[in-house]
Design a protein around this motif. Structure first.
Motif, PDB file in Angstrom:
ATOM      1  N   TYR A   1       6.929  -8.930  -2.224  1.00 26.91           N
ATOM      2  CA  TYR A   1       6.202  -8.764  -0.955  1.00 26.91           C
ATOM      3  C   TYR A   1       6.331  -7.327  -0.448  1.00 26.91           C
ATOM      4  CZ  TYR A   1       4.605 -13.516   0.092  1.00 26.91           C
ATOM      5  OH  TYR A   1       3.929 -14.717   0.080  1.00 26.91           O
ATOM      6  N   ALA A   2       7.538  -6.781  -0.491  1.00 30.72           N
ATOM      7  CA  ALA A   2       7.744  -5.420   0.021  1.00 30.72           C
ATOM      8  C   ALA A   2       6.999  -4.385  -0.819  1.00 30.72           C
ATOM      9  CB  ALA A   2       9.237  -5.088   0.058  1.00 30.72           C
ATOM     10  N   THR A   3       7.045  -4.568  -2.120  1.00 32.09           N
ATOM     11  CA  THR A   3       6.368  -3.615  -3.010  1.00 32.09           C
ATOM     12  C   THR A   3       4.855  -3.669  -2.814  1.00 32.09           C
ATOM     13  OG1 THR A   3       8.183  -3.813  -4.602  1.00 32.09           O
ATOM     14  CG2 THR A   3       6.112  -2.903  -5.427  1.00 32.09           C
ATOM     15  N   ALA A   4       4.331  -4.878  -2.710  1.00 31.30           N
ATOM     16  CA  ALA A   4       2.893  -5.038  -2.438  1.00 31.30           C
ATOM     17  C   ALA A   4       2.512  -4.328  -1.149  1.00 31.30           C
ATOM     18  CB  ALA A   4       2.542  -6.522  -2.334  1.00 31.30           C
ATOM     19  N   ARG A   5       3.344  -4.522  -0.142  1.00 32.19           N
ATOM     20  CA  ARG A   5       3.022  -3.948   1.164  1.00 32.19           C
ATOM     21  C   ARG A   5       3.079  -2.425   1.141  1.00 32.19           C
ATOM     22  NH1 ARG A   5       4.976  -5.911   7.129  1.00 32.19           N
ATOM     23  NH2 ARG A   5       3.192  -4.890   8.119  1.00 32.19           N
ATOM     24  N   LEU A   6       4.078  -1.881   0.472  1.00 26.20           N
ATOM     25  CA  LEU A   6       4.174  -0.417   0.378  1.00 26.20           C
ATOM     26  C   LEU A   6       2.974   0.173  -0.362  1.00 26.20           C
ATOM     27  CD1 LEU A   6       7.983   0.061  -0.203  1.00 26.20           C
ATOM     28  CD2 LEU A   6       6.650   0.942   1.711  1.00 26.20           C
ATOM     29  N   MET A   7       2.541  -0.504  -1.410  1.00 29.35           N
ATOM     30  CA  MET A   7       1.335  -0.028  -2.097  1.00 29.35           C
ATOM     31  C   MET A   7       0.113  -0.127  -1.176  1.00 29.35           C
ATOM     32  SD  MET A   7       1.505  -1.222  -6.084  1.00 29.35           S
ATOM     33  CE  MET A   7       2.313  -2.809  -5.810  1.00 29.35           C
ATOM     34  N   GLY A   8       0.035  -1.226  -0.444  1.00 28.66           N
ATOM     35  CA  GLY A   8      -1.113  -1.446   0.440  1.00 28.66           C
ATOM     36  C   GLY A   8      -1.207  -0.447   1.580  1.00 28.66           C
ATOM     37  N   MET A   9      -0.073   0.154   1.928  1.00 26.80           N
ATOM     38  CA  MET A   9      -0.071   1.162   2.992  1.00 26.80           C
ATOM     39  C   MET A   9      -0.597   2.511   2.501  1.00 26.80           C
ATOM     40  SD  MET A   9       3.507   0.435   4.952  1.00 26.80           S
ATOM     41  CE  MET A   9       3.768  -1.082   5.903  1.00 26.80           C
ATOM     42  N   GLY A  10      -0.745   2.619   1.207  1.00 24.93           N
ATOM     43  CA  GLY A  10      -1.391   3.810   0.659  1.00 24.93           C
ATOM     44  C   GLY A  10      -0.556   5.083   0.658  1.00 24.93           C
ATOM     45  N   GLY A  11       0.745   4.955   0.812  1.00 24.73           N
ATOM     46  CA  GLY A  11       1.596   6.144   0.818  1.00 24.73           C
ATOM     47  C   GLY A  11       1.903   6.650  -0.590  1.00 24.73           C
ATOM     48  N   GLU A  12       2.855   7.561  -0.663  1.00 23.87           N
ATOM     49  CA  GLU A  12       3.162   8.173  -1.970  1.00 23.87           C
ATOM     50  C   GLU A  12       4.485   7.701  -2.555  1.00 23.87           C
ATOM     51  OE1 GLU A  12       3.517  11.900   0.019  1.00 23.87           O
ATOM     52  OE2 GLU A  12       1.974  10.868   1.187  1.00 23.87           O
ATOM     53  N   HIS A  13       5.121   6.751  -1.881  1.00 26.97           N
ATOM     54  CA  HIS A  13       6.495   6.455  -2.258  1.00 26.97           C
ATOM     55  C   HIS A  13       6.687   5.095  -2.900  1.00 26.97           C
ATOM     56  CE1 HIS A  13       8.020  10.062  -0.384  1.00 26.97           C
ATOM     57  NE2 HIS A  13       7.180   9.834   0.599  1.00 26.97           N
ATOM     58  N   TYR A  14       5.633   4.524  -3.458  1.00 25.94           N
ATOM     59  CA  TYR A  14       5.802   3.168  -3.975  1.00 25.94           C
ATOM     60  C   TYR A  14       6.289   3.109  -5.426  1.00 25.94           C
ATOM     61  CZ  TYR A  14       1.034   4.080  -5.611  1.00 25.94           C
ATOM     62  OH  TYR A  14      -0.070   4.625  -6.185  1.00 25.94           O
ATOM     63  N   ALA A  15       6.194   4.217  -6.148  1.00 20.21           N
ATOM     64  CA  ALA A  15       6.509   4.158  -7.582  1.00 20.21           C
ATOM     65  C   ALA A  15       7.934   3.675  -7.841  1.00 20.21           C
ATOM     66  CB  ALA A  15       6.282   5.513  -8.238  1.00 20.21           C
TER      67      ALA A  15
END
Lengths: 115, 115, 115, 115
Positions: free
Chosen positions: D51-65
């Motif tokens: 859930y957290a990883t999905a959300r971080l990707m969905g926020m469109g930032g640069e720090h999800y990798a």
């Protein structure tokens, strides 16, 4: 409550949560952010509410109805705010408002308010 | 609603969420897990409810009252279940039940039900 | 990894998450939001990262180290951005930057990078 | 990183998170829960991570990798555990393992490990 209806509501919550997070990010990249400040605030609240409500339903417990009720209220507030910006060409607000309205409907159906 | 009271409720929600996650993990390491199955289920729901409610309050919006109401209900259900296992020496259930009761009280105070 | 250190890192993550959510809300109520757009974006990411990392540690599993590492990176990016606004009198950015730095330190200690 | 690939990874994360929460609930309703204790623990961690990883990707930032990297590790651990129970007729573990493997693949593709 049949399982199909629950799954449909979870779908609506997750779709809404994603639109809210996307809309907030898109708003922060618009030229006039001040006009969109309240939209961003409600997007943040609505995303949180939708993810939590979806998850509580997905756990299969008996306590999600009050969360669906609470979630529907936030979704409606967020939809109302987003709709104000559609005429200014904010497509992300249009997509978000639609997802919020759908989610509010599904959540209300979970608590029998729309029945 | 004064800000001090909100912060106190956030504290109670986060403390409760942590106890619930710890209690679920501890239950899964007990010998007789079957007896604790419902406790684990409610711990999971309660942790999710408390984290989301804390976060919605922390965002400072106007829509947390219904979530506090919904959260209080789950906290009470979780406390009730945990209390059943205290006499069997489950200290994690005792700690969890206390955190749930406190959180339920604080959440109810947010919606004026306890006023 | 001793349990005291884990609890201390959870504390730092939750404190940081709360400051990030508060800072984002405060930024959205400032006059010049455009200047703060990137701060709000990072606050949102950092809050999410910190809550999830805290929760994974609280569940007592073995897989939190990589999350601590990832979380530290976001905390540092958020702190760096917040620090730019301190000289413009943004007290919420100051408080947030401090919480982010502390959280980054604690998270790095969890993965041995600071050892 | 193209946007289509990110959306596909978010889909995989959310599908995996839902299967993990469902699997944990189903495990808690099986006869021999003790055998499934570790599965429930990993389901809980994996759901949170996804859930957290999905959300971080969905926020469109640069720090999800880094989160994708961390998430893939948990998904693989959860899949490995779930797969042990497939031969005992645990269909929820089968469905969960498949969702975890797919999510791990998509997450690894985000960080170039599978490239």
């Amino acid at each position: 409550m049949n399982q199909e209806r629950v799954q449909s509501c979870i779908d609506a919550c997750l779709a809404c949560a994603r639109e809210c997070d996307s809309c907030a990010t898109a708003c922060l990249n618009e030229e006039d952010i001040t006009m969109l400040a309240r939209c961003i605030e409600l997007d943040r609240e609505c995303a949180e509410a939708c993810y939590a409500t979806a998850r509580l339903m997905g756990m299969g417990g008996e306590h999600y109805a009050l969360f669906c009720h609470a979630c529907a209220e936030i979704c409606e507030a967020c939809a109302e705010e987003c709709e104000k910006h559609v005429e200014h060409g904010m497509d992300h607000c249009k997509a978000c408002a639609e997802a919020c309205r759908k989610c509010a409907d599904e959540c209300r159906a979970m608590v029998g308010v729309n029945a």
